[in-house]
Design a protein around this motif. Structure first.
Motif, PDB file in Angstrom:
ATOM      1  N   GLY B  19       0.819  -1.203   0.000  1.00 18.71           N
ATOM      2  CA  GLY B  19       0.000   0.000   0.000  1.00 18.71           C
ATOM      3  C   GLY B  19       0.851   1.250   0.000  1.00 18.71           C
ATOM      4  N   ASN B 332     -11.070  -8.296   0.012  1.00 16.28           N
ATOM      5  CA  ASN B 332     -10.715  -8.096  -1.387  1.00 16.28           C
ATOM      6  C   ASN B 332      -9.389  -7.349  -1.525  1.00 16.28           C
ATOM      7  N   TYR B 333      -9.147  -6.419  -0.608  1.00 13.49           N
ATOM      8  CA  TYR B 333      -7.886  -5.679  -0.660  1.00 13.49           C
ATOM      9  C   TYR B 333      -6.705  -6.625  -0.474  1.00 13.49           C
ATOM     10  N   ARG B 334      -6.818  -7.544   0.456  1.00 13.12           N
ATOM     11  CA  ARG B 334      -5.735  -8.506   0.695  1.00 13.12           C
ATOM     12  C   ARG B 334      -5.546  -9.431  -0.504  1.00 13.12           C
ATOM     13  N   VAL B 345     -10.202  -5.196  -7.000  1.00 11.00           N
ATOM     14  CA  VAL B 345     -10.502  -3.767  -6.804  1.00 11.00           C
ATOM     15  C   VAL B 345     -11.877  -3.443  -7.374  1.00 11.00           C
ATOM     16  N   MET B 348     -14.042  -4.231  -4.611  1.00 16.95           N
ATOM     17  CA  MET B 348     -13.919  -3.192  -3.580  1.00 16.95           C
ATOM     18  C   MET B 348     -14.707  -1.951  -3.976  1.00 16.95           C
ATOM     19  N   TYR B 404      -5.853   3.441   0.295  1.00 15.77           N
ATOM     20  CA  TYR B 404      -6.296   2.442  -0.679  1.00 15.77           C
ATOM     21  C   TYR B 404      -6.272   2.949  -2.117  1.00 15.77           C
ATOM     22  N   SER B 407      -1.433   1.612  -5.085  1.00 19.68           N
ATOM     23  CA  SER B 407      -0.555   0.579  -4.550  1.00 19.68           C
ATOM     24  C   SER B 407       0.758   0.653  -5.306  1.00 19.68           C
ATOM     25  N   ASN B 418      -5.629   2.533  -8.144  1.00 22.34           N
ATOM     26  CA  ASN B 418      -6.745   1.626  -7.855  1.00 22.34           C
ATOM     27  C   ASN B 418      -8.103   2.294  -8.014  1.00 22.34           C
TER      28      ASN B 418
END
Lengths: 630, 630
Positions: B19, B332-334, B345, B348, B404, B407, B418
């Motif tokens: 991140g 979802n981020y992980r 994404v 997300m 977020y 990245s 993102n």
């Protein structure tokens, strides 16, 4: 005087109708098939299940005739009671020496399990005396007593034998000695005893029972059933959040709610209490205007077996317990007895031919507990349940069906034809007997013919023919001549000194209808159900070589036609075929949401629909009632 | 090295991305508004609620600084922890002396409530020592510990102050001393501590925490969380019916299930365990293909706050808890960090702009717990809840949002864009800083312009622009010249030695789309939802002078157009208007089922749709997302 009926309103001051004796009507049509199977399969196999699953043993443990301890749910005695009631009704229409013997033995088991004070409930045998009546919210003790009383009244009325009746009366007296005004205030978490007590009053003329029933109906709503003992359960579940007369809508556990309505209606029939009647009418409107599935099923919410909010009528997750359908049928019958209004029989018919009879398989020994209106094919009827309330409940309903076919006005001057089903009837009235033969293939056929036999009547009697609410186009001929009359309260009255040679020809047009539901029923928005006469249809995978849940009806040119004929394993019935469209499920593989413009055009398909109540009698396949329109 | 991120994968061997620091991005568009309100309204008012409702007092009771006993749910400490985490993230983008002071005081309260052995949970103060860890299924002790750890890591990363971190680490060490392989086998009924322990490992390099997290993820499914202590609750509820790696579908309590997925993904990022990854992919497919509402919400079943069966996606009764949306966003981020795949994404984004931000009002201090997709107007956001998990959860998500937006690839050669939101970013990489200004009115505008400032980079760096899955028609210009490229894993890569004067112009065509859902979603059969870009729309009564639940879209000539402009109390947004039809509700009065042929023709109406996430910010009126087509 012996009167083979489940609900005896002959002396009820606020009844406008009384039932006819079960023994006076022999049904042999579509409904008769269920009765025939009940005699030959359902009731004998059910007793085997009662033995196999320890229901009878529980009584033996309680009496000490067998060593062991109670097993299963604490209301398991009621499976025996309801079976006994069903068998008793059966004896009104046929003799069955084997079942008679089994019933007598079962009654002995109940008798031997009874305590000296009258208490009988095998969950609380003599060595658990101290625990009796200590936890009425869950214990179902009065619920069990109620079913025992109903069975006992049925047994006495049909057989004249009071062996079970004595047991039940003793238990009722015990309850009356403990509960009521200025006595113990607790109420059973599950209403049922109310209507049983009224029936016991009708059988005995002992006002104590009516007073106790009236008290039980009215005492709810003060926390006597739903105490703080049951955290996480709302008072609504027990129908104990408000006094009955203040109820604005049907809430909570559906069977509890509806049995309470039955009890309240029974109390009204005897007392004429206006406050009860106003509540009953309010609740009935709530049922038919906001909370009943098109199949007549109700109690849509699976959590807590409950009524949902208004217009909450899911299909896949519809709970619509068989017992709730039965309870609704019983309640509507009482409302009809109180008014003579055909709208209540309309509802009974809608329930019966759809969400009630769906509860039992055509082999007579498999049952649905919940009756969803859509399924992926995994929902199948079962031989039994740990909580087996539904199987014996549907059995007692089926064996009492002949008694629901007709009613008689309190002055005995009118005979009401409630249902149309091939039957022979010999209805005794104060003015003589009316002998009729009804020929019909209802609900498949649009035609009903009633022939009268020699009737030795002393005056003209009215035959009141129900014109179902769905029948917009109908005709009636009396001895060949067309009668022009409009139904009043759902009935058309023909008055005559009936005799041999008289005949009535009825024709009810049964167009295949596409039905829409109220816009607030979100699940059915943009969908239609197909109905013909009283019968709701479904698309079942076994008849269709495409995914039925993807079926689309052509709403502009609905090309639906009915066909009467044999369908393997379903018998001779009316199926409905038509041309529609369906998408290719492969196009949806791995997708949940797709822009409309990217969807392929649906392919034309030919489809067949079968009666909902008969689904899941063949290979396990998906089923859908409400079909999309676009 | 300080790193102001919620999930620090800089050293994670199986992460392909890391991140960017929250402090490196200033957002000032639609999302920025939420952050602004969080600073000015949400976080200060939330602390007042923590005081008012005894959350802080509980800590004071535990430390003995105030006389009294714990009040509320036993996990109420987490409201303080999540608020502390939210405030910490806020400090990455702005200074707030008042909030700093309040946070420091709250940390003191936590510190003083800590026992000598490290245990801190105000439900189990020192005089309840013997009860600690005795009932982990319901006690939420590790769940509370997890939130404490996350808050502590955030606080340390952002402020450099380790006051809270020391407390949390001591508690983590205490837990590690008691639980794990060959120690106590019990597991918390509510997963959450797993991802917290991995984050603590990332912050400390102490392998014990990673090992314990791995153990907690893998030990489920053997009854350690769902013992016989909890009758009536299935092991599925606790996600304890099967080992994680054997899970075939998302079941049970949605937040528990999804937090466990977050923890498993975190363990995977550190260990590369293939069995975990395979399970994660299976479950993710189950989510997006069968169990996610179009709003991104999930956990459709209100009973037990649970995932329903596949395609069980009701609208009126959709539970879709705000916390479940947040958990899905976090999971979802992980998954994205592990793969760099834009599909995560996309999810997300779908969650964020719809069923997540719907959880908070535009006044910044009212919250939805459940986020239904249809309502009669009675569902309104509340200031607080007895179980107040959602308000501080959405607060910590909002204050961490800047982190977020972008990245960076593990080799630091690529910067991933993102999300599209007006912002200024200064992203430091090993090869120098990239300074960007993103101008856009996304999600309303189809245009995004990125201007680069002076970037002192030592090599060419790739800017990877996410092309949202919904964007079928898009264009990219680099310094005015059209780039023809197809997205790879959802991104288009532009490599350059970026510097002052460089600019990227993006255009994502946002036609108004009518979306259909899979035919097995019964509620949406025959209905469509309207979506534009990432935003799902709804018809709200306040904008329409007819019953919106009766609205019908013209499916053949959808006459929908988008308009960007001010709407009172909603701000400058895109609304959608069009011409459709609606029935007259009076025609349905007292009716539940009507034959189609008897229905009147719908009347033409003009309607307006607004973004779902903004509904219920004005007068209480009905709302519907899925609109009927016929």
């Amino acid at each position: 005087m012996q009167n083979k009926v489940p609900v005896d309103t002959r002396k009820s001051p606020y009844a406008v109708l009384r039932g006819v004796e079960i023994s006076d009507v022999q049904i042999s049509g579509f409904l008769g098939g269920y009765l025939e199977r009940a005699a030959n399969v359902t009731l004998p196999s059910m007793y085997e299940m009662l033995e196999k699953t320890g229901r009878i043993d529980n009584l033996r443990f309680a009496s000490g005739k067998k060593k062991g301890t109670f097993q299963g749910f604490r209301f398991n005695d009621t499976d025996v009671h309801k079976w006994a009631e069903a068998v008793s009704y059966l004896f009104a229409t046929r003799k069955d020496v084997r079942l008679e013997k089994v019933l007598d033995t079962a009654i002995e088991e109940i008798r031997d399990a009874q305590d000296d004070d009258g208490y009988v409930d095998s969950y609380y045998p003599k060595d658990k005396r101290n625990e009796r009546w200590t936890e009425l919210g869950w214990s179902h003790e009065m619920y069990c007593a109620g079913h025992l009383i109903q069975a006992a009244v049925a047994h006495k009325r049909v057989t004249g034998n009071d062996s079970l009746f004595k047991i039940a009366k003793k238990f009722a007296n015990h309850i009356d000695s403990l509960f009521g005004p200025n006595k113990r205030p607790e109420l059973d978490g599950h209403p049922e005893v109310e209507m049983a007590l009224v029936e016991l009053y009708r059988e005995t003329d002992d006002l104590r029972y009516l007073k106790l029933a009236d008290y039980f109906v009215r005492a709810r709503g003060r926390g006597y059933a739903s105490s703080s003992k049951y955290p996480g359960i709302t008072p609504e579940y027990f129908v104990d959040h408000k006094p009955f007369i203040e109820l604005e809508e049907l809430v909570g556990h559906a069977v509890r709610m509806l049995y309470l309505c039955c009890g309240a209606a029974d109390v009204y029939l005897e007392t004429g209490a206006k406050d009860l009647w106003q509540a009953l009418e309010r609740l009935w409107n709530d049922l038919v205007q906001k909370k009943m599935h098109i199949t007549g099923g109700c109690g849509s919410r699976s959590e807590w077996e409950a009524f949902g909010k208004e217009y909450e009528l899911p299909n896949k997750r519809a709970y619509t317990e068989t017992c709730a359908a039965i309870a609704s049928f019983m309640w509507n019958y009482r409302m009809f007895l109180a008014t003579g209004d055909g709208k209540y029989v309309d509802t009974m018919e809608q329930v019966l031919y759809n969400g009630l009879l769906s509860g039992i398989s055509l082999d007579g020994k498999h049952y649905f507990y919940d009756n969803p209106l859509e399924n992926d094919g995994t929902h199948r009827r079962k031989e039994w349940f740990e909580c087996a309330c539904c199987p014996p409940n549907i059995a007692r309903l089926i064996t009492s069906l002949p008694g629901y076919m007709y009613s008689v006005s309190k002055d005995e001057s009118k005979i009401f034809v409630n249902f149309y089903e091939r039957n022979k009837a010999n209805i005794s009235t104060r003015f003589g007997n009316i002998k009729m033969i009804m020929e019909t293939d209802y609900p498949w056929s649009e035609e009903v013919n009633i022939h009268f036999d020699k009737c030795e009547v002393t005056k003209e009697i009215s035959i009141c023919l129900r014109i179902p609410g769905w029948a917009e186009d109908f005709s009636i001929k009396l001895n060949g001549e067309t009668i022009n009359a409009k139904p009043k309260n759902g009935f058309i009255e023909l008055k005559k000194a009936w005799g041999k040679g008289d005949s009535i020809d009825l024709f009810f047009s049964m167009p295949v209808e596409m039905i829409r539901s109220h816009p607030f029923v979100e699940e059915n928005r943009g969908r239609a159900a197909v109905k013909r006469g009283p019968v709701v249809y479904c698309a079942e995978g076994v008849d269709n070589n495409f995914e039925v849940r993807a079926l689309r009806l052509n709403h502009e040119k609905p090309d639906l036609h009915a066909e009467y004929g044999n369908i393997t394993n379903l018998g001779k019935i009316v199926s409905i075929s038509g041309k529609g469209f369906a998408c290719d499920m492969d196009d949806w593989k791995g997708k949940l949401y797709v822009p409309m413009r990217k969807l392929k055009v649906d392919k034309p398909v030919e489809f067949k629909l079968v009666p909902y109540c008969l689904w899941a009698n063949r290979d396990p396949k998906p089923m859908v009632v409400w079909i999309r329109l676009i």
